[in-house]
Scaffold this motif. Sequence first.
Motif, PDB file in Angstrom:
ATOM      1  N   LEU A   9       7.881 -11.776   6.243  1.00 50.90           N
ATOM      2  CA  LEU A   9       8.658 -10.536   6.293  1.00 50.90           C
ATOM      3  C   LEU A   9       8.176  -9.593   5.195  1.00 50.90           C
ATOM      4  CD1 LEU A   9      12.236 -11.975   6.800  1.00 50.90           C
ATOM      5  CD2 LEU A   9      11.055 -10.464   8.388  1.00 50.90           C
ATOM      6  N   TYR A  10       8.001  -8.324   5.531  1.00 60.31           N
ATOM      7  CA  TYR A  10       7.563  -7.310   4.567  1.00 60.31           C
ATOM      8  C   TYR A  10       8.661  -6.259   4.448  1.00 60.31           C
ATOM      9  CZ  TYR A  10       2.920  -9.213   5.694  1.00 60.31           C
ATOM     10  OH  TYR A  10       1.856 -10.039   5.913  1.00 60.31           O
ATOM     11  N   GLU A  16       2.013  -3.061   0.783  1.00 70.99           N
ATOM     12  CA  GLU A  16       2.219  -3.837   2.012  1.00 70.99           C
ATOM     13  C   GLU A  16       1.865  -3.016   3.246  1.00 70.99           C
ATOM     14  OE1 GLU A  16       5.825  -6.902   0.703  1.00 70.99           O
ATOM     15  OE2 GLU A  16       6.291  -5.081   1.809  1.00 70.99           O
ATOM     16  N   LEU A  17       2.235  -1.743   3.221  1.00 65.37           N
ATOM     17  CA  LEU A  17       1.936  -0.892   4.384  1.00 65.37           C
ATOM     18  C   LEU A  17       0.431  -0.744   4.564  1.00 65.37           C
ATOM     19  CD1 LEU A  17       4.686   1.896   4.170  1.00 65.37           C
ATOM     20  CD2 LEU A  17       4.590  -0.074   5.699  1.00 65.37           C
ATOM     21  N   VAL A  18      -0.288  -0.610   3.447  1.00 67.82           N
ATOM     22  CA  VAL A  18      -1.754  -0.517   3.529  1.00 67.82           C
ATOM     23  C   VAL A  18      -2.315  -1.796   4.141  1.00 67.82           C
ATOM     24  CG1 VAL A  18      -3.868  -0.464   2.136  1.00 67.82           C
ATOM     25  CG2 VAL A  18      -2.013   1.170   1.680  1.00 67.82           C
ATOM     26  N   ARG A  19      -1.768  -2.932   3.713  1.00 69.03           N
ATOM     27  CA  ARG A  19      -2.239  -4.223   4.232  1.00 69.03           C
ATOM     28  C   ARG A  19      -1.932  -4.341   5.733  1.00 69.03           C
ATOM     29  NH1 ARG A  19      -0.188 -10.123   3.676  1.00 69.03           N
ATOM     30  NH2 ARG A  19      -1.956 -11.082   4.749  1.00 69.03           N
ATOM     31  N   LEU A  20      -0.716  -3.965   6.127  1.00 67.51           N
ATOM     32  CA  LEU A  20      -0.340  -4.077   7.547  1.00 67.51           C
ATOM     33  C   LEU A  20      -1.186  -3.136   8.400  1.00 67.51           C
ATOM     34  CD1 LEU A  20       3.552  -4.377   7.186  1.00 67.51           C
ATOM     35  CD2 LEU A  20       1.931  -6.195   7.788  1.00 67.51           C
ATOM     36  N   PRO A 126      11.386   6.148   9.616  1.00 68.35           N
ATOM     37  CA  PRO A 126      10.492   6.592   8.542  1.00 68.35           C
ATOM     38  C   PRO A 126       9.436   5.556   8.147  1.00 68.35           C
ATOM     39  CG  PRO A 126      12.798   6.482   7.782  1.00 68.35           C
ATOM     40  CD  PRO A 126      12.811   6.237   9.250  1.00 68.35           C
ATOM     41  N   LEU A 127       9.811   4.281   8.108  1.00 72.65           N
ATOM     42  CA  LEU A 127       8.844   3.245   7.718  1.00 72.65           C
ATOM     43  C   LEU A 127       7.765   3.077   8.784  1.00 72.65           C
ATOM     44  CD1 LEU A 127       8.699   1.552   5.202  1.00 72.65           C
ATOM     45  CD2 LEU A 127      10.044  -0.223   6.351  1.00 72.65           C
ATOM     46  N   PHE A 128       8.179   3.078  10.040  1.00 70.91           N
ATOM     47  CA  PHE A 128       7.213   2.969  11.137  1.00 70.91           C
ATOM     48  C   PHE A 128       6.299   4.189  11.148  1.00 70.91           C
ATOM     49  CE2 PHE A 128       6.704   2.602  16.055  1.00 70.91           C
ATOM     50  CZ  PHE A 128       5.446   2.030  15.897  1.00 70.91           C
ATOM     51  N   ARG A 129       6.855   5.364  10.854  1.00 72.30           N
ATOM     52  CA  ARG A 129       6.031   6.579  10.825  1.00 72.30           C
ATOM     53  C   ARG A 129       4.984   6.507   9.713  1.00 72.30           C
ATOM     54  NH1 ARG A 129       6.665  10.592  13.655  1.00 72.30           N
ATOM     55  NH2 ARG A 129       5.901  12.107  12.153  1.00 72.30           N
ATOM     56  N   ARG A 130       5.400   5.965   8.564  1.00 76.18           N
ATOM     57  CA  ARG A 130       4.437   5.845   7.468  1.00 76.18           C
ATOM     58  C   ARG A 130       3.305   4.896   7.868  1.00 76.18           C
ATOM     59  NH1 ARG A 130       7.968   4.343   2.634  1.00 76.18           N
ATOM     60  NH2 ARG A 130       9.553   5.586   3.673  1.00 76.18           N
TER      61      ARG A 130
END
Length: 333
Positions: A9-10, A16-20, A126-130
Amino acid sequence: MPKSSAARLYRGTPLELVRLARLLRAGELVAVPTETVYGLAANALDARACRKIFSAKGRPITDPLIVHFHALAQLDAIAETNGAARRLAKAFWPGPLTLVLPRRKSVPAIVSAGLPSVAVRMPAHPLFRRLLKLVGVPLAAPSANPFGYVSPTTAQHVQDGLGKKIAHILDGGPAKIGLESTILDVRDPARPRLLRPGAITRAELEAALGCRVSAPPRRAEEKNRGAQLAPGLLKRHYSPRTPVVLHDVLTAAAARAGLRDEAWVLAAKPAGRNMKNIFWLDARGDLRGTARQLFSTLRQLDDGRFKKIHVALAVGDGLAEAINDRLRRAAAR
Ligand code: AMP
Ligand code: MG
């Protein structure tokens, strides 16, 4: 496919977003939060990556995916747009509306189950958009649940259903809307057709377009049309294992008189005590709250405690159409 017992889980830190994003570009699957329900995402331009979605979900390849993107500038490369689509985009994107349009060649056929059309949406979470912005390519994503089961509205739901099949879940909190997106077929801009009701209502679509929007296809027609139709419209879908029984009217008195080994789900919180097997979707009977709680309530009551789940149908128009659509599918045998 990972063999470990649980997915990671992130929380969505910048690192983390860069990694995903890197994992997605490399063809891996990532479960993502959206404002409707959680999605299981893959690079929409990579047929091999998209094929993994179908195997993780046990989803038939006749059931097309929705392509999510970050900015309108990306849309032309995915789909052939028209005036109606542009109007709707202006009115409702980013948001819970999916448009069906003619598919461009850049989108692999598997995404659309071989159909010449493609379903597209600009999500609002917002998180999915980022994440979408960082990935830079559109992401194909159906709901992140085993095929046919109730859609997930929390990261834990995704973990429960797919944790052994996938490795990465981005946790963006409970879904704000809780029902899958409204799907509108606008391939013919003069004759828009509602394929799946959702939080954006038929009346809102009609107001934005200035023309009638036809109702979702009737069940009898669906059977004979195979991959032609939105399979989110399969008669049985979003279904708990426990049989669901629907009621046009369900009073607290009837629920209290009902069988003890069955669950009784009212539209609002009843007064008084003796609530052992009595539940409600929203304390005040508010439709937005009802939509938000619907899937998690069905999941909670589907743990084997009850022989049946009785549910009161929603009353009203607008959102009630979408809520009752999901309830009817959950109840279909
Ligand atoms: P899900 O988000 O899991 O409900 O899956 C996406 C849904 O989008 C599918 O089940 C279909 O109902 C719908 N869909 C995707 N692509 C198309 C398309 N090209 N035409 C019609 N419906 C589509
Ligand atoms: Mg689904």
